[in-house]
Enzyme design. Structure first.
Site, PDB file in Angstrom:
ATOM      1  N   LYS A 265       0.842  -1.203   0.000  1.00 26.81           N
ATOM      2  CA  LYS A 265       0.000   0.000   0.000  1.00 26.81           C
ATOM      3  C   LYS A 265       0.868   1.241   0.000  1.00 26.81           C
ATOM      4  O   LYS A 265       1.900   1.293   0.685  1.00 26.81           O
ATOM      5  CB  LYS A 265      -0.923   0.007   1.212  1.00 26.81           C
ATOM      6  CG  LYS A 265      -1.994   1.101   1.145  1.00 26.81           C
ATOM      7  CD  LYS A 265      -3.146   0.852   2.099  1.00 26.81           C
ATOM      8  CE  LYS A 265      -2.803   1.180   3.525  1.00 26.81           C
ATOM      9  NZ  LYS A 265      -3.882   0.769   4.439  1.00 26.81           N
TER      10      LYS A 265
ATOM     11  N   LYS B 278       0.733   5.536   0.443  1.00 27.61           N
ATOM     12  CA  LYS B 278       0.012   6.728   0.836  1.00 27.61           C
ATOM     13  C   LYS B 278       0.019   7.709  -0.323  1.00 27.61           C
ATOM     14  O   LYS B 278       1.067   7.892  -0.982  1.00 27.61           O
ATOM     15  CB  LYS B 278       0.675   7.361   2.065  1.00 27.61           C
ATOM     16  CG  LYS B 278       0.699   6.430   3.273  1.00 27.61           C
ATOM     17  CD  LYS B 278      -0.700   6.168   3.806  1.00 27.61           C
ATOM     18  CE  LYS B 278      -0.652   5.315   5.059  1.00 27.61           C
ATOM     19  NZ  LYS B 278      -2.015   5.158   5.648  1.00 27.61           N
TER      20      LYS B 278
ATOM     21  N   ASP C 264      -3.918   4.962  -0.566  1.00 34.63           N
ATOM     22  CA  ASP C 264      -4.608   5.401   0.656  1.00 34.63           C
ATOM     23  C   ASP C 264      -4.471   6.906   0.800  1.00 34.63           C
ATOM     24  O   ASP C 264      -3.373   7.422   0.959  1.00 34.63           O
ATOM     25  CB  ASP C 264      -3.950   4.693   1.854  1.00 34.63           C
ATOM     26  CG  ASP C 264      -4.613   5.025   3.184  1.00 34.63           C
ATOM     27  OD1 ASP C 264      -5.551   5.849   3.213  1.00 34.63           O
ATOM     28  OD2 ASP C 264      -4.176   4.446   4.210  1.00 34.63           O
TER      29      ASP C 264
ATOM     30  N   GLU D 245      -8.259   3.894  -0.678  1.00 34.10           N
ATOM     31  CA  GLU D 245      -8.678   3.817   0.722  1.00 34.10           C
ATOM     32  C   GLU D 245      -8.908   5.219   1.282  1.00 34.10           C
ATOM     33  O   GLU D 245      -8.135   6.140   0.990  1.00 34.10           O
ATOM     34  CB  GLU D 245      -7.562   3.109   1.503  1.00 34.10           C
ATOM     35  CG  GLU D 245      -7.808   2.986   2.983  1.00 34.10           C
ATOM     36  CD  GLU D 245      -6.745   2.102   3.643  1.00 34.10           C
ATOM     37  OE1 GLU D 245      -6.190   1.210   2.956  1.00 34.10           O
ATOM     38  OE2 GLU D 245      -6.464   2.312   4.838  1.00 34.10           O
TER      39      GLU D 245
ATOM     40  N   GLU E 200     -11.243   2.470   8.899  1.00 33.54           N
ATOM     41  CA  GLU E 200     -10.390   2.630  10.086  1.00 33.54           C
ATOM     42  C   GLU E 200     -10.844   3.776  10.974  1.00 33.54           C
ATOM     43  O   GLU E 200     -10.631   3.740  12.178  1.00 33.54           O
ATOM     44  CB  GLU E 200      -8.918   2.802   9.692  1.00 33.54           C
ATOM     45  CG  GLU E 200      -8.594   4.162   9.126  1.00 33.54           C
ATOM     46  CD  GLU E 200      -7.097   4.342   8.846  1.00 33.54           C
ATOM     47  OE1 GLU E 200      -6.665   3.877   7.786  1.00 33.54           O
ATOM     48  OE2 GLU E 200      -6.390   4.928   9.678  1.00 33.54           O
TER      49      GLU E 200
ATOM     50  N   ASP F 192     -11.281  -1.666  12.470  1.00 29.89           N
ATOM     51  CA  ASP F 192     -10.157  -1.329  13.332  1.00 29.89           C
ATOM     52  C   ASP F 192     -10.507  -1.906  14.703  1.00 29.89           C
ATOM     53  O   ASP F 192     -11.631  -1.777  15.175  1.00 29.89           O
ATOM     54  CB  ASP F 192      -9.994   0.192  13.401  1.00 29.89           C
ATOM     55  CG  ASP F 192      -8.821   0.614  14.282  1.00 29.89           C
ATOM     56  OD1 ASP F 192      -7.799   1.050  13.737  1.00 29.89           O
ATOM     57  OD2 ASP F 192      -8.940   0.491  15.520  1.00 29.89           O
TER      58      ASP F 192
ATOM     59  N   HIS G  94      -7.775  -2.620   9.071  1.00 33.31           N
ATOM     60  CA  HIS G  94      -6.729  -1.638   9.293  1.00 33.31           C
ATOM     61  C   HIS G  94      -5.861  -2.111  10.447  1.00 33.31           C
ATOM     62  O   HIS G  94      -6.355  -2.641  11.441  1.00 33.31           O
ATOM     63  CB  HIS G  94      -7.361  -0.300   9.668  1.00 33.31           C
ATOM     64  CG  HIS G  94      -6.391   0.724  10.199  1.00 33.31           C
ATOM     65  ND1 HIS G  94      -6.401   1.156  11.510  1.00 33.31           N
ATOM     66  CD2 HIS G  94      -5.385   1.385   9.584  1.00 33.31           C
ATOM     67  CE1 HIS G  94      -5.444   2.054  11.670  1.00 33.31           C
ATOM     68  NE2 HIS G  94      -4.809   2.205  10.535  1.00 33.31           N
TER      69      HIS G  94
END
Lengths: 457, 457
Positions: A222, A224, A252, A278, A305, A328, A355
């Site tokens: 993943k 960011k 994300d 995400e 999350e 989460d 998450h």
């Protein structure tokens, strides 16, 4: 109930903060400098077994003291409870906590107070699993459907999921569970890693860590995104080049965008074949996520999350707003509410990909996914648990990753127990690390002030 | 900016609790025994004018200390700010508060942290209005559309309301505002009263207070419902008999029901011609409210006092889930976020009928409705502000009700300043009232313990 079986005699709290911001670990478009922290709670009893229940809320630094104050506000509900009753029915405590009419005003069932309830509830589940001498996932998988249903609060979700629906799903989930337990013990549960993708990392570090992730057996990584589109395109290109076409790359945005921006930005990154986007926008925006999902397909939409409770999760599913549900372990009202959310996801056939990361979130949430696999959803297809290689050493029973999989915990409990020496060192502001750090800063400020005086003179 | 214009030099907090639970004032189906409380904040400056900014969050007792801790977590953002800049642009502070990446994790923009932001933001608005020597409603009504738009955070609502939309609405709202200001000063803004309808009151008291409300000039009253259907039918019948057919009776379930229950219960009470059903279910359940509204028409659906932020309000409007939007002055991020919500309501043409009561909520929210009337919505048709005759005497500039209307405040500020002697007496636990009360309880417990020992001996 004989008094020798024990009562809860203490609800100890700890404000624990790790100075992660200094390495840019965990940096993303909304959280540039997190100090990964835990508002930590320990339930002590006078039972003969001397077992403790450990739980926590994850925060990213400032405000951890507010979270601790919220846990302390719950103390009167917990002190004096008979341990046997508490562990036989954690839901009874959770109903008392969410039902406290005065505390409820501070939510209801969201934010600081609700996270505090989650911390206390999870501490009870840790204690219950330790007393049962089972890892939590197994305690849940071994429980009867009727007992599990009784642990769920159906208020505000009964229009979509009734207790009868839940019973049906759990009975169906048990079919073949013995075989899946064996498979789980052998192979573990698939993970994916976010370690290559923090926003603060250089392209070189991203590429190196992405290759390492594939070498380590992960089939998904993943990245960011969301701070700068040109940067994101460059980083996605580098990541895709590093891992090749067969590895899934999730992206994300950590809630950075409005709905329109989310759609445009995701489409601009589509050429790198992202698997999911995400948190494209606010976790509160059910209808916004539905719009994003419709516009960016076949890129999937994932969130959860920061989703505050089962009521928002219910609507995300009702509105067809998500392809992937991300629970989460420490934001909602503990295991009980996560059972409700897993049941909602099962009813809609939407995969749950938790998450994790932070402080101890991997340790906790693996139990929920493993229960989901063994005794509810019954599959690992398109299911992965986030993995971040941070701070595991502070826990007595840290996660074990093998070939990109979370190996099933075997120790009794919820894997929530932090090492006493870590608690001592990183307690804020009095622990050894922070005391030294704050003293050093004070000296620095003195030097600066003296320098300024010198200039002025 | 010359330093003589002053900076914020203190952010004082107070945990203030009134023992309202002893009279069953404020009792409803979810809140049987509230102790109306305020997490109170005072901004002090070193400016020559010696003016202070006062703000607060309303809570109902336990947990008020958590709310105070949350306000204190915001202190570093406020201390040292130049007063002129702060008052010229309160939005710049609010953006810093909601944007604190570490504190944001505890919400985002919901629950305890967000209410704390609201308290601090409102204290700034109080200070700004005092310095401008205007009541807040007038400061807002006199402001330019461009300045008001700059006070709003459009993040997560821009898909529905753009800054351009807002500017258009505010420019349109100014047309005829001078005449409406005159009317407002003359007649005030319509109110309705909840004082007859608390769940803990006898039928006799309900009937007496309902008749009194009509005699006092109110054209709408409200009854709490949701604990027991037979009781509710009896109480609605009594209320309707007391006020006759021409007076509106709102009913309020305080989130007691699931969606299905809300529909059935409201239909069962329809024979008494309720005007709206308020908080039929969870304030988080946008889609649930839409279902209820469709099923119970022509009874209107109202909600908002517990709606956490502009993002949920946006969706309630998008989904056609409400007929009446109920803002609360002290739950969301202060005046700034309420401007966003008023603008959203104006865009959808949905009337805003604020929640009030509690501690000081009437004092605050009247300013927002009066601004809405004078310079945005431009009408009082189907608009009423809730009125409850509790605790006004503790404020220096309490609301004035005449012929069922809120009279326009004339004193500078946000009417938020509590009397120093009230703060001193009701500070928890050290104020005179609570110190005496806790000492009395301790003596009672000692007597009980001695009695038990006597029995055991």
């Amino acid at each position: 109930m004989s008094s020798s079986s024990g009562r809860v005699i203490a609800v100890d709290t700890h404000d624990i903060r790790f100075p992660t911001s200094r390495e840019l670990d965990g940096s993303d478009a909304m959280n540039p400098d997190p100090d990964y922290s835990a508002a930590y709670v320990v339930l002590r009893t006078d039972a003969d077994d001397a077992l403790e229940g450990h739980g926590f809320t994850f925060t990213i630094g400032r405000g951890n003291e507010v979270q601790v104050a919220a846990i302390e506000a719950l103390r009167p509900h917990v002190l004096g409870r008979p341990v046997d009753e508490l562990c036989a029915d954690p839901g009874s405590l959770v109903r008392d906590l969410t039902g406290d009419s005065q505390l409820r005003w501070l939510g209801p069932e969201k934010g600081v107070m609700h996270m505090a309830i989650g911390a206390v509830a999870n501490a009870v589940w840790d204690l219950a699993a330790k007393r049962a001498r089972k890892p939590l996932w197994q305690l849940l998988a071994d429980a009867t459907p009727e007992w599990l249903v009784a642990q769920v609060d159906f208020r505000y979700i009964a229009d979509v999921l009734t207790p009868e629906d839940a019973l049906h799903l759990l009975r169906r989930g048990r079919e073949g569970s013995a075989a899946r337990t064996e498979l789980l013990r052998e192979r573990g549960f698939p993970g994916y890693t976010t370690s290559p993708g923090w926003l603060g990392y250089s392209d070189e570090k991203l590429t190196r860590l992405a290759r390492q992730a594939v070498a380590d057996g992960f089939t998904q990584i993943k990245l960011k995104v969301g701070a700068d589109l040109a940067d994101d395109m460059r980083r996605c290109r580098a990541a895709r080049a590093a891992v090749g076409p067969g590895i899934r790359i999730a992206i994300d945005a950590n809630q950075r965008w409005n709905v329109g921006e989310a759609i445009e930005w995701t489409k601009a990154l589509a050429e790198f074949d992202p698997y999911w986007i995400e948190e494209p926008t606010s976790p509160d925006d059910v209808l916004g996520h539905a719009s994003v999902r419709e516009a960016v397909a076949p890129v999937k939409v994932a969130t959860g999350e920061h989703v505050q409770n089962r009521i928002i999760f219910k609507q995300l599913l009702q509105a067809g707003a998500v392809d992937v549900l991300q629970i989460d372990a420490a934001r909602v009202g503990g295991v009980n509410e996560n059972l409700a959310i897993l049941l909602l996801a099962a009813k809609f056939g939407v995969p749950v990909c938790p998450h994790a990361g932070g402080v101890g979130l991997c340790e906790l949430v693996q139990h929920l996914s493993m229960f989901d696999y063994v005794a509810l959803a019954g599959t690992v297809e398109d299911r992965v648990i986030e993995y971040v290689d941070h701070l595991h050493d502070h826990f007595l029973d840290p996660v074990v990753i093998g070939e990109g999989h979370y190996m099933a915990p075997t120790a009794p409990g919820f894997s929530a127990t932090m090492r006493p020496e870590s608690i001592a060192e990183f307690t804020f502001p009095g622990g050894a690390f922070w005391a030294a750090d704050l003293a050093e800063r004070a000296r620095g400020e003195q030097r600066t002030a003296k320098g300024r005086k010198g200039e002025a003179a």
